[in-house]
Design an enzyme around this catalytic site. Sequence first.
Site, PDB file in Angstrom:
ATOM      1  N   TYR A   1     -19.632 -10.827   5.057  1.00  0.00           N
ATOM      2  CA  TYR A   1     -18.443 -11.404   4.423  1.00  0.00           C
ATOM      3  C   TYR A   1     -18.748 -12.813   3.893  1.00  0.00           C
ATOM      4  CZ  TYR A   1     -13.523 -12.897   4.004  1.00  0.00           C
ATOM      5  OH  TYR A   1     -12.311 -13.362   3.549  1.00  0.00           O
TER       6      TYR A   1
ATOM      7  N   VAL B   1      -3.006 -14.337  14.371  1.00  0.00           N
ATOM      8  CA  VAL B   1      -1.545 -14.451  14.335  1.00  0.00           C
ATOM      9  C   VAL B   1      -0.891 -13.081  14.561  1.00  0.00           C
ATOM     10  CG1 VAL B   1       0.462 -15.099  12.948  1.00  0.00           C
ATOM     11  CG2 VAL B   1      -1.602 -16.486  12.836  1.00  0.00           C
TER      12      VAL B   1
HETATM   13  N1  LIG Z   1      -5.628 -13.566   4.485  1.00  0.00           N
HETATM   14  C1  LIG Z   1      -6.393 -14.608   4.679  1.00  0.00           C
HETATM   15  O1  LIG Z   1      -6.153 -15.401   5.595  1.00  0.00           O
HETATM   16  C2  LIG Z   1      -7.582 -14.871   3.773  1.00  0.00           C
HETATM   17  C3  LIG Z   1      -8.371 -15.996   4.036  1.00  0.00           C
HETATM   18  C4  LIG Z   1      -9.456 -16.243   3.205  1.00  0.00           C
HETATM   19  C5  LIG Z   1      -9.731 -15.424   2.131  1.00  0.00           C
HETATM   20  N2  LIG Z   1      -8.949 -14.340   1.904  1.00  0.00           N
HETATM   21  C6  LIG Z   1      -9.309 -13.467   0.779  1.00  0.00           C
HETATM   22  O2  LIG Z   1      -8.165 -13.041   0.081  1.00  0.00           O
HETATM   23  C7  LIG Z   1      -8.328 -11.698  -0.364  1.00  0.00           C
HETATM   24  C8  LIG Z   1      -7.172 -10.845   0.128  1.00  0.00           C
HETATM   25  O3  LIG Z   1      -7.133 -10.877   1.550  1.00  0.00           O
HETATM   26  P1  LIG Z   1      -6.004 -10.139   2.395  1.00  0.00           P
HETATM   27  O4  LIG Z   1      -5.757 -10.938   3.598  1.00  0.00           O
HETATM   28  O5  LIG Z   1      -4.890  -9.772   1.510  1.00  0.00           O
HETATM   29  O6  LIG Z   1      -6.835  -8.859   2.867  1.00  0.00           O
HETATM   30  P2  LIG Z   1      -6.431  -7.319   2.764  1.00  0.00           P
HETATM   31  O7  LIG Z   1      -7.462  -6.551   3.513  1.00  0.00           O
HETATM   32  O8  LIG Z   1      -5.017  -7.149   3.153  1.00  0.00           O
HETATM   33  O9  LIG Z   1      -6.537  -7.043   1.208  1.00  0.00           O
HETATM   34  C9  LIG Z   1      -7.722  -6.700   0.566  1.00  0.00           C
HETATM   35  C10 LIG Z   1      -7.396  -5.592  -0.420  1.00  0.00           C
HETATM   36  O10 LIG Z   1      -8.582  -5.267  -1.128  1.00  0.00           O
HETATM   37  C11 LIG Z   1      -8.694  -3.845  -1.168  1.00  0.00           C
HETATM   38  N3  LIG Z   1     -10.123  -3.533  -1.309  1.00  0.00           N
HETATM   39  C12 LIG Z   1     -11.114  -3.685  -0.401  1.00  0.00           C
HETATM   40  N4  LIG Z   1     -12.282  -3.278  -0.916  1.00  0.00           N
HETATM   41  C13 LIG Z   1     -12.030  -2.869  -2.196  1.00  0.00           C
HETATM   42  C14 LIG Z   1     -12.818  -2.347  -3.232  1.00  0.00           C
HETATM   43  N5  LIG Z   1     -14.133  -2.145  -3.083  1.00  0.00           N
HETATM   44  N6  LIG Z   1     -12.217  -2.028  -4.406  1.00  0.00           N
HETATM   45  C15 LIG Z   1     -10.881  -2.199  -4.582  1.00  0.00           C
HETATM   46  N7  LIG Z   1     -10.071  -2.691  -3.621  1.00  0.00           N
HETATM   47  C16 LIG Z   1     -10.647  -3.021  -2.438  1.00  0.00           C
HETATM   48  C17 LIG Z   1      -8.097  -3.365   0.129  1.00  0.00           C
HETATM   49  O11 LIG Z   1      -7.708  -2.006   0.098  1.00  0.00           O
HETATM   50  C18 LIG Z   1      -6.905  -4.311   0.258  1.00  0.00           C
HETATM   51  O12 LIG Z   1      -5.777  -3.827  -0.408  1.00  0.00           O
HETATM   52  C19 LIG Z   1      -9.692 -11.240   0.152  1.00  0.00           C
HETATM   53  O13 LIG Z   1     -10.628 -11.350  -0.876  1.00  0.00           O
HETATM   54  C20 LIG Z   1      -9.989 -12.194   1.266  1.00  0.00           C
HETATM   55  O14 LIG Z   1     -11.372 -12.377   1.428  1.00  0.00           O
HETATM   56  C21 LIG Z   1      -7.886 -14.035   2.705  1.00  0.00           C
END
Ligand SMILES: NC(=O)c1ccc[n+]([C@@H]2O[C@H](COP(=O)([O-])OP(=O)(O)OC[C@H]3O[C@@H](n4cnc5c(N)ncnc54)[C@H](O)[C@@H]3O)[C@@H](O)[C@H]2O)c1
Length: 319
Positions: free
Chosen positions: A150, A193
Amino acid sequence: MRHYNSRKRVLITGGAGFLGSHLCERLLGAGDDVLCADNFFTGTKDNIAHLLASPNFELIRHDVTFPLYVEVDEIYNLACPASPIHYQHDPVQTTKTSVHGAINMLGLAKRVKARILQASTSEVYGDPHVHPQTEDYWGHVNPIGVRSCYDEGKRCAETLFFDYHRQHQLRIKVARIFSTYGPRMYPSDGRVVSNFIVQALKGHPITVYGDGSQTRSFCYVDDLIEGLIRLMATPDNFTGPVNVGNPNEFTILELANKVIALTGSKSKIEFKPLPSDDPVQRQPDITLARETMNWTPSTGLDEGLRMAIDYFRMDAVHS
Ligand SMILES: NC(=O)c1ccc[n+]([C@@H]2O[C@H](COP(=O)([O-])OP(=O)(O)OC[C@H]3O[C@@H](n4cnc5c(N)ncnc54)[C@H](O)[C@@H]3O)[C@@H](O)[C@H]2O)c1
């Protein structure tokens, strides 16, 4: 490039996930045409079911490790599993999603001359030696550990964004997102959380790893989405990376006690060994976001936790 009716056409990869679904909702509300692309690895149709009836919303099942050919004005690249349980499930696929996904979406942005925003992460700082983290800190990341698929995948994606910017003059925006919470987090994805709330609502022991003195800064989802939208709207010469998160820092033990108090739970705290590479301290310096986007989070932890707890209570009722 504009649609004939001047609505902005926005592609959100990972749009059926936690953050993506909130972003879809906000942009639809703002009058944009939203195209949500997701392979449903961690996202669900339930997250966006309420948007499907809108004529300005479109959903496609698509894996970003394959090219996508659509005409859009803006791309938010959020596709990537975000919790350790999910991204360590198939680490090779996680790296592919970050790296091939970035290449494919940057290629699309280049072809259609779209602005493109990358959902990067505070994990690019690894276990930081600088506190709080500013964007000019290069990070302290283990390249071969279990979190590397990641962390390094996201770091490589940032590299690709900046090389496309330097080499092809792409209009890029890179957001380094810090821990975000709120409705539509997954109950069992191991993020602290949601874990604590679910454990408290069920009256199970609250699992704290280590002694609970490690700190985190938690941003409420609405604040985060506002930050991403403001970043996309910044002038072309502003690329970031920019930290988007809430600088208020709490220890994991403080969070556990808050959740117990706000849920009125009788749960006890249970201590377990710290997993490897778990960062000890994480706190964003958001000076850059404040100065360039006039953005600061406005939701306090108690207020945000109450909204998240309400969601998990409803979810428990429906499941
Ligand atoms: N939530 C947080 O605290 C946080 C913190 C830092 C970064 N992020 C980044 O924000 C983004 C969204 O995070 P989130 O918390 O909503 O996570 P999440 O897992 O809820 O959402 C990720 C989405 O991407 C989709 N996905 C995964 N692999 C895929 C692929 N190969 N092709 C198409 N779709 C794909 C999943 O089905 C999901 O709907 C991510 O890139 C994550 O790295 C989130």
